[in-house]
Design a protein around this motif. Structure first.
Motif, PDB file in Angstrom:
ATOM      1  N   GLN B 305      42.411  18.480  49.341  1.00 59.39           N
ATOM      2  CA  GLN B 305      43.325  18.174  50.281  1.00 59.39           C
ATOM      3  C   GLN B 305      42.680  16.715  50.767  1.00 59.39           C
ATOM      4  O   GLN B 305      41.579  16.276  50.731  1.00 59.39           O
ATOM      5  CB  GLN B 305      43.013  19.089  51.391  1.00 59.39           C
ATOM      6  N   LEU B 306      43.752  15.761  50.687  1.00 58.26           N
ATOM      7  CA  LEU B 306      43.338  14.391  51.177  1.00 58.26           C
ATOM      8  C   LEU B 306      42.908  14.279  52.344  1.00 58.26           C
ATOM      9  O   LEU B 306      41.745  13.463  52.743  1.00 58.26           O
ATOM     10  CB  LEU B 306      44.521  13.555  50.838  1.00 58.26           C
ATOM     11  N   LEU B 307      43.661  14.895  53.386  1.00 57.72           N
ATOM     12  CA  LEU B 307      43.360  14.835  54.769  1.00 57.72           C
ATOM     13  C   LEU B 307      43.734  16.103  55.246  1.00 57.72           C
ATOM     14  O   LEU B 307      44.537  16.878  54.886  1.00 57.72           O
ATOM     15  CB  LEU B 307      44.268  13.686  55.559  1.00 57.72           C
ATOM     16  N   TYR B 311      45.781  15.782  60.786  1.00 55.87           N
ATOM     17  CA  TYR B 311      46.168  14.405  60.715  1.00 55.87           C
ATOM     18  C   TYR B 311      47.453  14.261  60.395  1.00 55.87           C
ATOM     19  O   TYR B 311      47.881  13.143  59.926  1.00 55.87           O
ATOM     20  CB  TYR B 311      45.166  13.656  59.868  1.00 55.87           C
TER      21      TYR B 311
END
Lengths: 437, 337
Positions: B305-307, B311
């Motif tokens: 997961q990138l962020l 967020y």
């Protein structure tokens, strides 16, 4: 009636209102109101420096106030050595990696200035690689820190220094971030600048809300030390008890008032200092130059003024003042709650203070801060009284009457909106208009 | 092959379907912001509250219809109440323009003053809405909840992964397509629409050729009210009606409008989907998708997961700020910043 006479009357009126609350609702409430009024006035001074002096339309004061609050945590919270051992190195590494990424990104961006699309791709790739490096370094460290006693700590903690230092540090934090923000966004036209700063301030809040290793996030940091004595200590001290009896009060009531008076004293010193510095700045050649830039940028530039640098300077100064007020607010609350930072309260309400007080006039900003905060709090009891009066003809259990009484809390929003619109329309220069020099 | 299909179904279920629905809602909101910016030339901070007010009116009429026993079969009753809600929102917008904005148009106020004025309007709407319906969370959807249930999809296709489509998601996309079709027909084909575009492109030239500015402004407010009510109601149907949420939606909507190019209707639609899909793709955990696509030995152990989903909204703020700094004219815009 001259303007200065009017001004004195308005400040006297404000003092009378506070005194009225003191006699009516109790001095405890009046002093709490006064303390918040002072903090609001300082925030309004900060916004006034940006908008009133230089015409910078920034609506990001929420972010800078929150950074001031963060300073309160970092300076004064109890250190958590376990957390530092668990992930301190990783976090420091992550911060270094972040700085390097940004620096490298800026370097590539500048280097590829005339290379069309390659500029976007190059910078994008650098930032993306940097992002993964930061995640790789910080991710495990953050997880380790949040493992450390999650119920009481779960964050790096602070330095354990006196919280009053955070007022300076908060100003520096806000100034540092404002420098970066200003550097990249001040070239934008007024409404784009407004939206950009609104967005940036929301991003700051998001980071404070979800980076638990720094601020405990939504779990809040509570029990920050105070710069003034605690009520329980005062009540326990025999000397204080004797004094309280000698002035014909009981120790519990007197302690609460004395503590609030101490805060009021400290806050007043800051307010007077900021106000004094703002006034001499406004009267100096620097202030004259600022007004010249605000009123006609092109002419000022033609006279050899560096408009961009001056804008950045005034943006940083104003933000620093807001940061100081933010740190003072955290000091007064004794806690840092990231979720409490709402744009309505910390950005738009401060703007209402400046506009109604009189943009460009420091005394106006202070008066606006006092008046608006007073009515923001007192609108609810006043609204309740008003609704009670209007609906007194209805039956005691009429559902409309009950609904109206239940809604009295929202009178404050309505009142603020109407007051702002009326002042803008009929007295756009505010309660204390800017002095033509 | 089945693995590939399963992976695609996960992506469809968690990114494509919600993204289309959320994107439609953002696009409708951004269209309103962009029209006000194009014709009235200011950034309307009160737009989020206009959406909330429109959704509130629709909700009140929905309650009225429900109390009269009128429903809309499998579709939400709110769709029947929508025209009434739009009508009420139009009255509100016109009254606001008459009482507030009209004066600043006459004195040719600067954009900054306009924004402060719209902050005042935002406060007033904010208070009014809470005064009428309070701050509570209310579910306003009724009728059939799903068009396609995850389990039914699994049984029908024999795949491991399910695909669920909520009625409100389909309604969002359908209404948005309809509204956008109508709007573009109006702007490009009718005389009034053309005069609006002319006024937006070059005010002086439009005035010279005899276009009545007050009429253009009136039509703009009517369309803005309709779009805002539609966007607000669809969002309220899809999630739930909470007055404070609309203020949080304001920035994603501005982001959508600015990414597409402030003042460009086509850009607003594109921007809405860009923002919606960026929010979802950046915060989606790809672990299960990759588990299907990669051989077992390479299956990821982390969430990929990138962020974190915390967020989600911040992604749109970041896009907003980046676009403003790098290319303030947006993808489709011609106007300089």
């Amino acid at each position: 009636m001259t303007q200065s006479y009017r001004n004195i009357m308005m400040f006297a009126g404000m003092a009378a209102l506070l005194a009225l609350v003191g006699f009516g609702q109790g001095w405890d409430i009046a002093l709490l109101l006064l303390n918040m009024c002072i903090i609001s006035a300082i925030m309004a001074l900060g916004v006034n420096i940006q908008w009133g002096y230089a015409g910078l339309f920034s609506i990001g004061s929420m972010g800078f106030a929150a950074l001031g609050g963060l300073a309160g945590v970092i300076v004064s919270a109890r250190p958590v050595p376990g957390a530092w051992q668990a992930g301190g190195l990783g976090v420091i590494g992550g911060i270094v990696a972040t700085v390097l990424t940004v620096a490298l990104g800026v370097y590539v961006w500048r280097r590829l200035a005339d290379q069309g699309r390659r500029r976007y791709w190059g910078t994008g790739v650098v930032v993306l690689i940097g992002f993964f490096v930061i995640r790789g370094v910080m991710g495990p460290a953050i997880a380790a820190i949040e493992e450390v006693d999650p119920a009481a700590a779960g964050y790096l903690g602070g330095l354990g220094l006196p919280i009053i230092l955070s007022w300076v540090v908060g100003g520096l934090f806000a100034a540092g971030v404002a420098w970066v923000v200003g550097k990249v966004s001040l070239g934008l036209r007024s409404d784009y600048l407004a939206i950009a700063t609104l967005g940036i301030s929301e991003i700051i809040i998001f980071i404070l809300k979800f980076e638990d290793w720094l601020t405990r996030g939504v779990k809040n940091v509570t029990g920050l030390p105070r710069p003034v004595p605690y009520e329980v200590d005062l009540i326990a001290s025999p000397a204080f008890q004797d004094w309280a009896t000698s002035i014909g009060s009981n120790a519990t009531a007197a302690a609460s008032i004395v503590v609030k008076l101490c805060y009021a004293g400290l806050f007043s010193v800051v307010l007077l200092l900021v106000l004094y510095l703002s006034e001499i700045a406004l009267r100096s050649p620097w202030g004259r130059m600022m007004r010249a830039i605000r009123d006609n940028e092109t002419a000022a530039e033609a006279m050899g003024k560096d408009v961009k640098a001056r804008h950045l300077q005034v943006f940083v100064l104003g933000s620093a003042v807001i940061g100081i007020a933010g740190a003072m607010l955290t000091t007064l609350d004794g806690q840092f709650t990231p979720t409490s930072y709402q744009p309505l309260r910390f950005t738009f309400l401060i703007w209402v203070m400046v506009i109604i007080g009189g943009s460009g006039n420091n005394w106006g900003a202070v008066l606006g801060g006092f008046v608006i905060w007073f009515f923001w709090i007192e609108a609810e009891p006043m609204g309740l009284w008003f609704i009670d009066l209007v609906s007194s003809g209805m039956a005691e259990d009429s559902s409309l009457r009950l609904h109206l009484i239940g809604s009295a809390a929202y009178m404050r929003l309505l009142t603020m909106g109407v007051v702002l619109l009326v002042v803008l329309r009929f007295a756009p220069r505010g309660l204390i208009p800017e002095v033509k020099r | 092959m089945t693995d590939l299909l399963n992976a695609l179904v996960i992506i469809a279920n968690f990114i494509i379907v919600p993204g289309l629905a959320y994107g439609s809602q953002l696009a409708l909101g951004a269209l309103g912001v962009t029209l006000v910016f194009g014709v009235l030339r200011f950034s309307n901070i009160a737009h989020g509250e206009t959406m909330a007010a429109g959704a509130m009116f629709t909700m009140l009429f929905t309650w009225l219809l429900q109390s009269m026993g009128i429903g809309f079969g499998p579709l939400p009753t709110a769709l029947l109440a929508l025209p009434f809600g739009i009508g009420a929102a139009m009255v509100l917008c016109l009254a606001t323009d008459r009482a507030v904005y009209g004066y600043y148009r006459r004195v040719r106020a600067s954009p900054a003053i306009y924004i402060i004025v719209s902050v005042g309007v935002m406060f007033v709407y904010n208070g009014l809405i809470r005064f009428v319906v309070g701050p509570q969370d209310r579910v306003i959807t009724d009728g059939q909840r799903f068009i396609m249930k995850a389990r039914a999809f699994k049984q029908a296709t024999g795949l491991n992964e399910g695909l669920a489509i909520k009625t409100t998601q389909a309604v969002s996309v359908g209404c948005a397509v309809l509204a956008v079709g109508l709007l573009f027909w109006f702007l490009n084909r009718t005389r009034t629409g053309k005069s609006m575009r002319a006024y937006s492109d070059n005010e002086d030239l439009a005035l010279l050729s005899g276009i009545n500015p007050e009429r253009v402004v009136l039509i703009t407010w009517l369309i803005t009210a309709a779009l805002a009510t539609l966007a607000g109601t669809l969002y309220g149907l899809d999630k739930s009606f909470r007055p404070f949420v609309y203020m949080q939606l304001l920035l994603p909507i501005f982001a959508a409008a600015i990414v597409g190019g402030f003042g460009s209707p086509l850009g607003a639609i594109a921007g809405g989907f860009v923002i919606a899909f960026s929010e979802l793709t950046v915060t989606f955990a790809y672990k299960r998708v990759l588990a299907y696509l990669l051989p077992d030995s390479m299956a990821p152990s982390t969430l990929v997961q990138l962020l974190s989903t915390d967020y989600k909204i911040a992604v749109s703020f970041a896009i907003l700020v980046i676009v403003l700094l790098i290319k303030p004219t947006g993808l489709f815009g011609q106007r300089t910043a």
